[in-house]
Scaffold this motif. Structure first.
Motif, PDB file in Angstrom:
ATOM      1  N   THR A 254      -1.174  51.664  43.854  1.00 55.68           N
ATOM      2  CA  THR A 254      -0.725  51.261  45.190  1.00 55.68           C
ATOM      3  C   THR A 254       0.307  52.209  45.786  1.00 55.68           C
ATOM      4  OG1 THR A 254       1.016  49.842  44.280  1.00 55.68           O
ATOM      5  CG2 THR A 254      -1.146  48.838  44.653  1.00 55.68           C
ATOM      6  N   ASP A 255       0.941  53.053  44.972  1.00 56.52           N
ATOM      7  CA  ASP A 255       1.990  53.952  45.437  1.00 56.52           C
ATOM      8  C   ASP A 255       1.661  55.401  45.093  1.00 56.52           C
ATOM      9  OD1 ASP A 255       3.131  51.251  45.328  1.00 56.52           O
ATOM     10  OD2 ASP A 255       5.047  52.211  45.759  1.00 56.52           O
ATOM     11  N   PHE A 256       0.419  55.762  45.358  1.00 53.11           N
ATOM     12  CA  PHE A 256      -0.038  57.120  45.054  1.00 53.11           C
ATOM     13  C   PHE A 256      -0.140  57.912  46.352  1.00 53.11           C
ATOM     14  CE2 PHE A 256      -2.964  60.500  43.859  1.00 53.11           C
ATOM     15  CZ  PHE A 256      -2.443  60.869  42.623  1.00 53.11           C
ATOM     16  N   TYR A 257       0.246  59.190  46.282  1.00 51.09           N
ATOM     17  CA  TYR A 257       0.371  60.013  47.473  1.00 51.09           C
ATOM     18  C   TYR A 257      -0.470  61.284  47.383  1.00 51.09           C
ATOM     19  CZ  TYR A 257       4.555  57.216  48.499  1.00 51.09           C
ATOM     20  OH  TYR A 257       5.426  56.194  48.764  1.00 51.09           O
TER      21      TYR A 257
ATOM     22  N   SER B  58       2.249  50.168  40.561  1.00 47.80           N
ATOM     23  CA  SER B  58       3.086  50.627  41.667  1.00 47.80           C
ATOM     24  C   SER B  58       3.943  51.826  41.254  1.00 47.80           C
ATOM     25  CB  SER B  58       3.973  49.486  42.168  1.00 47.80           C
ATOM     26  OG  SER B  58       4.806  49.008  41.112  1.00 47.80           O
ATOM     27  N   THR B  59       3.603  52.441  40.134  1.00 55.30           N
ATOM     28  CA  THR B  59       4.312  53.649  39.715  1.00 55.30           C
ATOM     29  C   THR B  59       4.070  54.762  40.726  1.00 55.30           C
ATOM     30  OG1 THR B  59       4.076  53.077  37.373  1.00 55.30           O
ATOM     31  CG2 THR B  59       4.538  55.381  37.906  1.00 55.30           C
ATOM     32  N   PRO B  60       5.106  55.330  41.313  1.00 60.63           N
ATOM     33  CA  PRO B  60       4.884  56.411  42.274  1.00 60.63           C
ATOM     34  C   PRO B  60       4.267  57.634  41.594  1.00 60.63           C
ATOM     35  CG  PRO B  60       7.087  55.478  42.552  1.00 60.63           C
ATOM     36  CD  PRO B  60       6.536  54.925  41.265  1.00 60.63           C
ATOM     37  N   GLY B  61       3.262  58.184  42.234  1.00 65.34           N
ATOM     38  CA  GLY B  61       2.628  59.394  41.745  1.00 65.34           C
ATOM     39  C   GLY B  61       2.016  60.150  42.911  1.00 65.34           C
ATOM     40  N   TYR B  62       1.616  61.411  42.668  1.00 68.13           N
ATOM     41  CA  TYR B  62       0.987  62.183  43.738  1.00 68.13           C
ATOM     42  C   TYR B  62       0.099  63.256  43.170  1.00 68.13           C
ATOM     43  CZ  TYR B  62       5.062  65.530  43.582  1.00 68.13           C
ATOM     44  OH  TYR B  62       6.049  66.425  43.231  1.00 68.13           O
ATOM     45  N   PHE B  63      -0.530  64.009  44.088  1.00 65.78           N
ATOM     46  CA  PHE B  63      -1.557  64.955  43.677  1.00 65.78           C
ATOM     47  C   PHE B  63      -1.086  65.922  42.604  1.00 65.78           C
ATOM     48  CE2 PHE B  63      -4.919  65.266  47.322  1.00 65.78           C
ATOM     49  CZ  PHE B  63      -5.226  63.931  47.150  1.00 65.78           C
TER      50      PHE B  63
END
Length: 464
Positions: free
Chosen positions: A70-73, A341-346
């Motif tokens: 849910t918190d992936f960027y 909801s762990t923030p992560g990104y490309f």
């Protein structure tokens, strides 16, 4: 005699099945990897992320069998830099390609495909690249892919009925007619004979059939639902509107919805093929988007609430421009129907897939971290600072640390501070209430940025 043979008869089938059991165990530990990246798909464009007007049954089912992140960027809020972050594991303060342009990866740039190829994976890419042009060092086949079919240039990829696509490093002529096609193949077809997405999907399935017995990395950076910008308000190009044809909707919204549902349909075909080949249980599928939804080609992202609960769209560093709908499914590992909801990104995907794929040749100095523990429901990565820089429209930068998000857009405006745990829509600027938090995030943004002669923006303000 029969009683003497009985233990042997029991032992022999077990011995015969041992290699298969070992292979299954190895496959679970080192799965095939399918990475699917939609183009300009908003956080709210899938049913499993709250969409009510557009049908995405196969992706919704994938989410039920896997985990919603849910918190992936995305890596950026536009195409090329987002893909550079994805492929190299470096954010837009460090990456070579930090904006849309005609730039090419260099031989010394190490991509996700190279890392997985060195670990023994067959590597195939089908769709839109945007990181290297014809005759350059940046083409996919010089950046770790065994096989490539699709578009090299992002402007070429606007056109869903082009006169050619690329297979490896050669042009493949198509039947479409594009009067006055641009230098990169962009334009609007007068005779629409072959729809590029359908050709790309067919090529991907043919490649998959040939490598199904090996560990494989299948990269599907689709062009749907990007607009053909050259077509003006008729830019949502799709062969038919399907189930949306009789809707009392504006034509571009029918096209936008039909594009997404067509992509979902074809992914259903892919998932069925994985099952038919008997590899679905040892295949990790990761689905995401390269940035937020667009307002191009006549599309109105408000019509279907494409940003969901978020504020902003493509070209914004608010959540709606960079937070993207993301699903990971890994049978036997990822808990079905779960969410994180762990923030992560490309930038995290290169180290993640490298760890999962058993790769050893991992570049040093990556900005991303492995999310394999998150997928397995185990150890989470330590809280860290996520960073974005954007070099168009006066420049912008943003960062997230835990629940806190800082946005400075345009870059010479005052930085804004949001508590995403309470304000996902970024409506309440808390900069004046929490100056110490703001000062720390600005310091971290400063530290994350390495100047580039190619990508520059005005000197940012340091605080209020």
């Amino acid at each position: 005699m029969r009683s003497a043979l009985l233990p042997l008869l029991i032992f022999l089938p077990a011995l015969a099945s041992a290699p298969m059991l070992a292979q299954a165990a190895e496959g679970n530990a080192r799965p095939n990897i399918v990475l699917i990246v939609a183009d300009d798909l908003g956080y709210g464009d899938l049913g499993c992320f709250g969409q009510e007007k557009i049908a995405t049954p196969h992706l919704d089912d994938l989410a039920s069998r896997g985990m919603r992140l849910t918190d992936f960027y995305a890596g950026s809020t536009v195409c090329a830099p987002s893909r550079c972050v994805l492929m190299t594991g470096l954010h837009t303060g460090h990456a070579l390609i930090r904006g849309n342009g005609k730039d090419n990866l260099r031989p010394e740039d190490v991509t996700m495909a190279e890392v997985l190829h060195s670990a023994g994976y067959a590597t195939g890419m089908f769709g839109k690249w945007g990181l290297g042009h014809e005759g350059s060092t940046g083409v996919p086949t010089k950046q770790g892919f065994d096989y490539f079919y699709g578009y090299l240039d992002q402007h070429h990829a606007h056109n869903y009925y082009p006169t050619f696509l690329m297979r490896n490093e050669e042009r493949v002529r198509l039947k479409n007619v594009v009067p006055g096609a641009g230098e990169w193949g962009q334009g609007v077809a007068s005779e629409k004979m072959e729809y590029s997405h359908d050709l790309i999907m067919a090529e991907a399935l043919a490649w998959l059939e040939g490598v199904k017995e090996k560990p494989f990395f299948l990269f599907l950076p689709f062009t749907l639902p990007h607009a053909n910008n050259e077509a003006g308000n008729k830019g949502m190009e799709v062969p038919e509107y399907g189930q949306y044809a009789d809707k009392d909707w504006p034509e571009p919204q029918k096209g936008h919805a039909a594009m997404i549902t067509r992509m979902d349909r074809d992914l259903g075909t892919l998932f069925a093929k994985l099952k038919e080949y008997g590899v679905d249980e040892r295949t990790l599928i990761f689905f995401t988007s390269d940035n937020g939804p667009h307002r191009e080609g006549g599309n109105n992202p408000d019509f279907a609430n494409s940003s969901g609960p978020l504020t902003g769209i493509k070209r914004s560093l608010t959540e709606g421009g960079i937070r993207v709908p993301t699903i990971v499914c890994w049978p036997g590992v990822v808990k079905p129907g779960s969410e994180s909801s762990t923030p992560g990104y490309f930038a995290d995907l290169l180290p993640t897939f490298a760890e999962i794929g058993g790769a050893k040749d991992i570049p040093a100095g990556l900005d991303g971290v492995s999310l394999a523990g998150t997928f397995r429901g185990g150890a989470e990565p330590e809280e860290r600072f996520l960073y974005w820089a954007f070099y168009e429209g006066g420049g912008a930068r943003a960062g997230r640390l835990g629940k806190w998000k800082v946005v400075q857009q345009p870059i010479n405006t005052e930085p804004r501070l949001y508590d995403l745990s309470q304000d996902i829509a970024e409506k309440n600027d808390l900069a004046e209430k929490h100056p110490e938090v703001l000062a720390d995030l600005i310091k971290q943004m400063d530290a994350a940025y390495t100047p580039s002669n190619r990508w520059k923006f005005p000197e940012p303000r340091r605080g209020r």
